[in-house]
Design a protein around this motif. Structure first.
Motif, PDB file in Angstrom:
ATOM      1  N   GLY A 136       0.814  -1.210   0.000  1.00 40.29           N
ATOM      2  CA  GLY A 136       0.000   0.000   0.000  1.00 40.29           C
ATOM      3  C   GLY A 136       0.842   1.251   0.000  1.00 40.29           C
ATOM      4  O   GLY A 136       1.939   1.276   0.543  1.00 40.29           O
ATOM      5  N   TRP A 137       0.315   2.295  -0.650  1.00 35.80           N
ATOM      6  CA  TRP A 137       0.989   3.585  -0.631  1.00 35.80           C
ATOM      7  C   TRP A 137       0.685   4.254   0.695  1.00 35.80           C
ATOM      8  O   TRP A 137      -0.485   4.362   1.079  1.00 35.80           O
ATOM      9  CB  TRP A 137       0.486   4.419  -1.803  1.00 35.80           C
ATOM     10  N   PRO A 138       1.690   4.712   1.453  1.00 37.28           N
ATOM     11  CA  PRO A 138       1.458   5.136   2.839  1.00 37.28           C
ATOM     12  C   PRO A 138       0.296   6.101   3.062  1.00 37.28           C
ATOM     13  O   PRO A 138      -0.540   5.852   3.935  1.00 37.28           O
ATOM     14  CB  PRO A 138       2.809   5.756   3.228  1.00 37.28           C
ATOM     15  N   PRO A 139       0.143   7.210   2.307  1.00 38.17           N
ATOM     16  CA  PRO A 139      -0.978   8.105   2.616  1.00 38.17           C
ATOM     17  C   PRO A 139      -2.350   7.571   2.183  1.00 38.17           C
ATOM     18  O   PRO A 139      -3.367   8.140   2.547  1.00 38.17           O
ATOM     19  CB  PRO A 139      -0.641   9.377   1.824  1.00 38.17           C
ATOM     20  N   ASN A 140      -2.381   6.522   1.388  1.00 44.89           N
ATOM     21  CA  ASN A 140      -3.663   5.972   0.912  1.00 44.89           C
ATOM     22  C   ASN A 140      -3.479   4.468   0.770  1.00 44.89           C
ATOM     23  O   ASN A 140      -3.238   3.956  -0.317  1.00 44.89           O
ATOM     24  CB  ASN A 140      -4.058   6.603  -0.426  1.00 44.89           C
ATOM     25  N   TYR A 184       6.623  -6.967   1.594  1.00 48.11           N
ATOM     26  CA  TYR A 184       5.516  -6.100   1.195  1.00 48.11           C
ATOM     27  C   TYR A 184       4.833  -5.612   2.467  1.00 48.11           C
ATOM     28  O   TYR A 184       4.235  -6.403   3.195  1.00 48.11           O
ATOM     29  CB  TYR A 184       4.494  -6.864   0.350  1.00 48.11           C
ATOM     30  N   PHE A 185       4.941  -4.328   2.733  1.00 46.79           N
ATOM     31  CA  PHE A 185       4.341  -3.776   3.944  1.00 46.79           C
ATOM     32  C   PHE A 185       2.971  -3.181   3.666  1.00 46.79           C
ATOM     33  O   PHE A 185       2.762  -2.515   2.646  1.00 46.79           O
ATOM     34  CB  PHE A 185       5.230  -2.669   4.530  1.00 46.79           C
ATOM     35  N   GLY A 186       2.071  -3.395   4.601  1.00 43.85           N
ATOM     36  CA  GLY A 186       0.872  -2.585   4.672  1.00 43.85           C
ATOM     37  C   GLY A 186       1.225  -1.288   5.392  1.00 43.85           C
ATOM     38  O   GLY A 186       2.404  -0.943   5.501  1.00 43.85           O
ATOM     39  N   PRO A 187       0.238  -0.545   5.903  1.00 42.69           N
ATOM     40  CA  PRO A 187       0.555   0.719   6.560  1.00 42.69           C
ATOM     41  C   PRO A 187       1.339   0.520   7.862  1.00 42.69           C
ATOM     42  O   PRO A 187       0.931  -0.248   8.737  1.00 42.69           O
ATOM     43  CB  PRO A 187      -0.824   1.332   6.842  1.00 42.69           C
ATOM     44  N   ARG A 224      13.639 -17.671   8.300  1.00 41.49           N
ATOM     45  CA  ARG A 224      13.007 -18.835   7.689  1.00 41.49           C
ATOM     46  C   ARG A 224      13.315 -18.950   6.203  1.00 41.49           C
ATOM     47  O   ARG A 224      12.800 -19.846   5.529  1.00 41.49           O
ATOM     48  CB  ARG A 224      11.489 -18.748   7.907  1.00 41.49           C
ATOM     49  N   GLU A 225      14.116 -18.007   5.698  1.00 43.49           N
ATOM     50  CA  GLU A 225      14.544 -17.980   4.290  1.00 43.49           C
ATOM     51  C   GLU A 225      13.342 -17.969   3.337  1.00 43.49           C
ATOM     52  O   GLU A 225      13.336 -18.642   2.308  1.00 43.49           O
ATOM     53  CB  GLU A 225      15.498 -19.132   4.007  1.00 43.49           C
ATOM     54  N   LYS A 226      12.350 -17.159   3.680  1.00 45.60           N
ATOM     55  CA  LYS A 226      11.174 -17.010   2.826  1.00 45.60           C
ATOM     56  C   LYS A 226      11.501 -16.093   1.651  1.00 45.60           C
ATOM     57  O   LYS A 226      12.227 -15.113   1.792  1.00 45.60           O
ATOM     58  CB  LYS A 226      10.003 -16.442   3.626  1.00 45.60           C
ATOM     59  N   VAL A 227      10.917 -16.396   0.506  1.00 43.73           N
ATOM     60  CA  VAL A 227      11.151 -15.595  -0.693  1.00 43.73           C
ATOM     61  C   VAL A 227      10.361 -14.303  -0.633  1.00 43.73           C
ATOM     62  O   VAL A 227      10.823 -13.249  -1.088  1.00 43.73           O
ATOM     63  CB  VAL A 227      10.790 -16.399  -1.955  1.00 43.73           C
ATOM     64  N   ARG A 228       9.155 -14.344  -0.097  1.00 42.45           N
ATOM     65  CA  ARG A 228       8.337 -13.140   0.004  1.00 42.45           C
ATOM     66  C   ARG A 228       7.546 -13.174   1.294  1.00 42.45           C
ATOM     67  O   ARG A 228       7.204 -14.252   1.806  1.00 42.45           O
ATOM     68  CB  ARG A 228       7.403 -12.999  -1.206  1.00 42.45           C
ATOM     69  N   VAL A 229       7.296 -11.981   1.822  1.00 40.50           N
ATOM     70  CA  VAL A 229       6.533 -11.898   3.053  1.00 40.50           C
ATOM     71  C   VAL A 229       5.677 -10.637   3.013  1.00 40.50           C
ATOM     72  O   VAL A 229       6.139  -9.564   2.635  1.00 40.50           O
ATOM     73  CB  VAL A 229       7.461 -11.889   4.291  1.00 40.50           C
ATOM     74  N   ILE A 230       4.392 -10.794   3.350  1.00 41.67           N
ATOM     75  CA  ILE A 230       3.466  -9.677   3.452  1.00 41.67           C
ATOM     76  C   ILE A 230       3.269  -9.371   4.932  1.00 41.67           C
ATOM     77  O   ILE A 230       2.962 -10.259   5.728  1.00 41.67           O
ATOM     78  CB  ILE A 230       2.123 -10.010   2.786  1.00 41.67           C
ATOM     79  N   ILE A 231       3.500  -8.109   5.297  1.00 43.18           N
ATOM     80  CA  ILE A 231       3.478  -7.711   6.706  1.00 43.18           C
ATOM     81  C   ILE A 231       2.547  -6.511   6.875  1.00 43.18           C
ATOM     82  O   ILE A 231       2.749  -5.490   6.225  1.00 43.18           O
ATOM     83  CB  ILE A 231       4.894  -7.341   7.188  1.00 43.18           C
ATOM     84  N   PRO A 232       1.533  -6.623   7.755  1.00 42.65           N
ATOM     85  CA  PRO A 232       1.115  -7.804   8.518  1.00 42.65           C
ATOM     86  C   PRO A 232       0.370  -8.805   7.643  1.00 42.65           C
ATOM     87  O   PRO A 232      -0.104  -8.462   6.553  1.00 42.65           O
ATOM     88  CB  PRO A 232       0.196  -7.220   9.584  1.00 42.65           C
ATOM     89  N   GLY A 233       0.255 -10.015   8.138  1.00 39.84           N
ATOM     90  CA  GLY A 233      -0.320 -11.098   7.355  1.00 39.84           C
ATOM     91  C   GLY A 233      -1.775 -10.906   6.983  1.00 39.84           C
ATOM     92  O   GLY A 233      -2.274 -11.583   6.084  1.00 39.84           O
ATOM     93  N   ARG A 234      -2.476  -9.960   7.657  1.00 36.24           N
ATOM     94  CA  ARG A 234      -3.895  -9.745   7.334  1.00 36.24           C
ATOM     95  C   ARG A 234      -4.099  -9.312   5.885  1.00 36.24           C
ATOM     96  O   ARG A 234      -5.191  -9.424   5.341  1.00 36.24           O
ATOM     97  CB  ARG A 234      -4.499  -8.689   8.254  1.00 36.24           C
ATOM     98  N   TRP A 235      -3.022  -8.823   5.230  1.00 32.39           N
ATOM     99  CA  TRP A 235      -3.153  -8.349   3.852  1.00 32.39           C
ATOM    100  C   TRP A 235      -2.920  -9.454   2.829  1.00 32.39           C
ATOM    101  O   TRP A 235      -2.990  -9.201   1.622  1.00 32.39           O
ATOM    102  CB  TRP A 235      -2.162  -7.207   3.590  1.00 32.39           C
ATOM    103  N   ASN A 236      -2.669 -10.672   3.271  1.00 29.72           N
ATOM    104  CA  ASN A 236      -2.410 -11.760   2.320  1.00 29.72           C
ATOM    105  C   ASN A 236      -3.542 -11.971   1.330  1.00 29.72           C
ATOM    106  O   ASN A 236      -3.312 -12.376   0.193  1.00 29.72           O
ATOM    107  CB  ASN A 236      -2.142 -13.075   3.069  1.00 29.72           C
TER     108      ASN A 236
END
Length: 268
Positions: A136-140, A184-187, A224-236
């Motif tokens: 996500g783009w931080p202001p929106n 990949y970060f959410g806000p 854990r040597e993960k290739v990709r991670v979405i943080i927090p996981g609620r955005w998966n």
């Protein structure tokens, strides 16, 4: 499981926000950390073993930073490309000349400038690189890199490109035992998320996580040597819309809310 004890790490954007939190957590886990930040005083205040003031958009400065780390500590095991910026919401039409390019220079070119000189040291140590894309783009934070981001086209463009850089680099470095994680970060509650033209709502504030939680999520993914991670996981769940591409763009074009955004950001 990757062990950080005794490892040498370089963190860009290490003077504040997620980068500073990564410096602290890596140090707690026994790593020797170099914090690189355009604000050298902030880098010094991070608690890193080595602080370097450098602009990631400066290719020569980043090459010198990587060389200094390898010379001083004898190796480089981990690179966290965390430095990133955006601007207050506005369309490309009304942005000051050079503003959009600066965002791309820091977010995309800065990541490239950090990784290129680090490749051989990472190969030598069979190390690991972390690149930061975005959910996500931080202001929106409603859209970000999944959909074109009104008011922040340069940011979303840079973060999509960083994703592809990470995917390509992973393929190139896998024969040498070098790992790559794309985050990949959410806000996240940093200065960037407050670059908004509208007051935050309670619901939007509840969606934010702390820089410490964001950093912990990245470090756990590297462990854990993960290739990709979405943080927090609620955005998966947003991954399901990714393949739809321009079909979703067409929906946005018919959205009254998006037209309102355009009018607002065009007058920024």
């Amino acid at each position: 499981m990757r062990d950080f004890s005794g490892a040498v790490a370089l963190v860009t954007g290490g003077g504040g926000g997620i980068g500073a939190a990564e410096v602290r957590l890596l140090t707690e886990r026994g790593a020797t950390v170099c914090a690189v930040d355009i604000d050298e005083d902030a880098a010094l205040g991070s608690g890193a073993a080595l602080a370097i003031g450098a602009d990631v958009a400066d290719r020569e400065a980043m090459a010198e930073a990587v060389d200094r780390v390898v010379t001083q500590f004898g190796r480089l095991d981990l690179v966290f490309c965390t430095a990133g910026i955006t601007h207050r919401p506005a369309t490309l039409r009304v942005l000051e000349p050079g503003t959009a390019q600066r965002v791309i220079d820091v977010n995309l070119v800065g990541t490239l400038n950090t990784l290129e000189p680090a490749i051989d040291p990472l190969i030598a140590s069979r190390g690991h690189a972390v690149l930061v894309s975005s959910m996500g783009w931080p202001p929106n934070s409603e859209f970000g890199t999944l959909l074109p981001t009104l008011g922040g086209v340069a940011y979303s463009t840079s973060k999509v490109a960083v994703e592809m850089l990470g995917r390509g680099l992973r393929i190139e470095l896998s024969p040498y035992g070098v790992g790559v994680t794309i985050a990949y970060f959410g806000p996240v509650d940093t200065a960037m998320v407050r670059l908004t033209n509208v007051p935050p709502t309670r619901s939007s504030e509840r969606l934010r996580i702390s820089p410490e939680k964001a950093a912990a999520g990245v470090i756990r993914a590297v462990e854990r040597e993960k290739v990709r991670v979405i943080i927090p996981g609620r955005w998966n769940f947003l991954n399901v819309v990714r393949p739809l591409g321009v079909h979703l763009d067409n929906l946005l074009l018919r959205s009254r809310k998006q037209r309102d955004f355009i009018r607002t950001y065009d007058s920024a």
